[in-house]
Design an enzyme around this catalytic site. Structure first.
Site, mmCIF file in Angstrom:
data_model
loop_
_atom_site.group_PDB
_atom_site.id
_atom_site.type_symbol
_atom_site.label_atom_id
_atom_site.label_comp_id
_atom_site.label_asym_id
_atom_site.label_seq_id
_atom_site.Cartn_x
_atom_site.Cartn_y
_atom_site.Cartn_z
ATOM 1 N N ASP A 76 33.427 -36.632 65.719
ATOM 2 C CA ASP A 76 32.891 -36.169 65.658
ATOM 3 C C ASP A 76 32.300 -35.480 64.178
ATOM 4 O OD1 ASP A 76 35.042 -34.624 64.850
ATOM 5 O OD2 ASP A 76 34.932 -32.728 66.008
ATOM 6 N N LYS A 118 30.213 -41.029 71.782
ATOM 7 C CA LYS A 118 31.277 -39.944 71.290
ATOM 8 C C LYS A 118 32.119 -39.546 72.766
ATOM 9 C CE LYS A 118 31.172 -35.794 70.554
ATOM 10 N NZ LYS A 118 30.814 -34.094 69.751
#
Length: 222
Positions: free
Chosen positions: A150, A132
């Site tokens: 997320d 991420k």
């Protein structure tokens, strides 16, 4: 890692609906950006690494004065772990995060000439940097259409069926596979902002949602 409760994934929304949804997102916010404050690729890398289990607002408060003093890996090494720990102590897991930031700064100086590499694989070798974080940097600094998934995007992707998936990597692939190319660059920004302010976890704000009529979510709020 976020994981969906679906045993069998529903299909993603059809192409025409995806176009309609992202056209509305673009009309409302033509140039979305991360809410983390930064000055260059290195400071964004640090900010995203610090944001795990913390809010962007909290990270920005901690890094405001830090980034006035530090803007390169070498300057971070010169600051040192003790001073950095003190600087970011208002953020969750700050001691480990400070160690990671110093370690990744050292790696950048020793292996990459002080520059942030433009490769997901290389970024993910840095201490404290996961997929991420790497995708945020690739997207926001290097203009690569990487999708940083997320918990907000995972929720929105499944709830709206824009990008259904059992885990964050499946949602990431579903965005890449289903969101039309003209919207790929900004897709994760639009989705995270939508999840943060409209399609919230406990009580989505369906009455003010710009895509309410296009969303198949059955438990809409009044």
């Amino acid at each position: 890692m976020a994981r969906s409760t679906f045993s069998r994934l529903p299909p993603a929304l059809p192409y025409a609906t995806q176009v309609a949804i992202f056209s509305r997102f673009r009309e409302a916010n033509p140039h979305p950006v991360t809410e983390l404050e930064y000055t260059n690729a290195f400071t964004l890398l640090v900010a995203v690494a610090l944001s795990a289990q913390a809010t962007d607002v909290g990270v920005n408060k901690a890094t405001k004065s830090l980034f006035q003093r530090v803007s390169t890996p070498q300057e971070m090494l010169e600051l040192g772990v003790e001073a950095l720990t003190e600087q970011i102590k208002t953020i969750g897991l700050y001691r480990q995060k400070a160690k990671n930031v110093i370690a990744l700064s050292r790696r950048l100086v020793e292996e990459y000439g002080g520059e942030v590499p433009q490769s997901r694989a290389a970024l993910m070798t840095l201490p404290g940097v996961g997929r991420k974080t790497a995708n945020v940097v690739l997207n926001s600094v290097f203009d690569f259409p990487a999708q940083a998934v997320d918990t907000h995007i995972f929720r929105v992707g499944n709830r709206t069926r824009i990008a259904p998936g059992r885990d964050v990597e499946e949602v990431e692939r579903a965005i890449e596979d289903n969101v039309p190319v003209p919207f790929q660059q900004n897709a994760h920004h639009w989705l995270i902002l939508h999840g943060r302010y409209i399609c919230q976890a406990r009580r989505p704000r369906c009455r003010i949602c710009p895509i309410e009529d296009l969303c198949p979510y059955e438990e809409k709020t009044e």
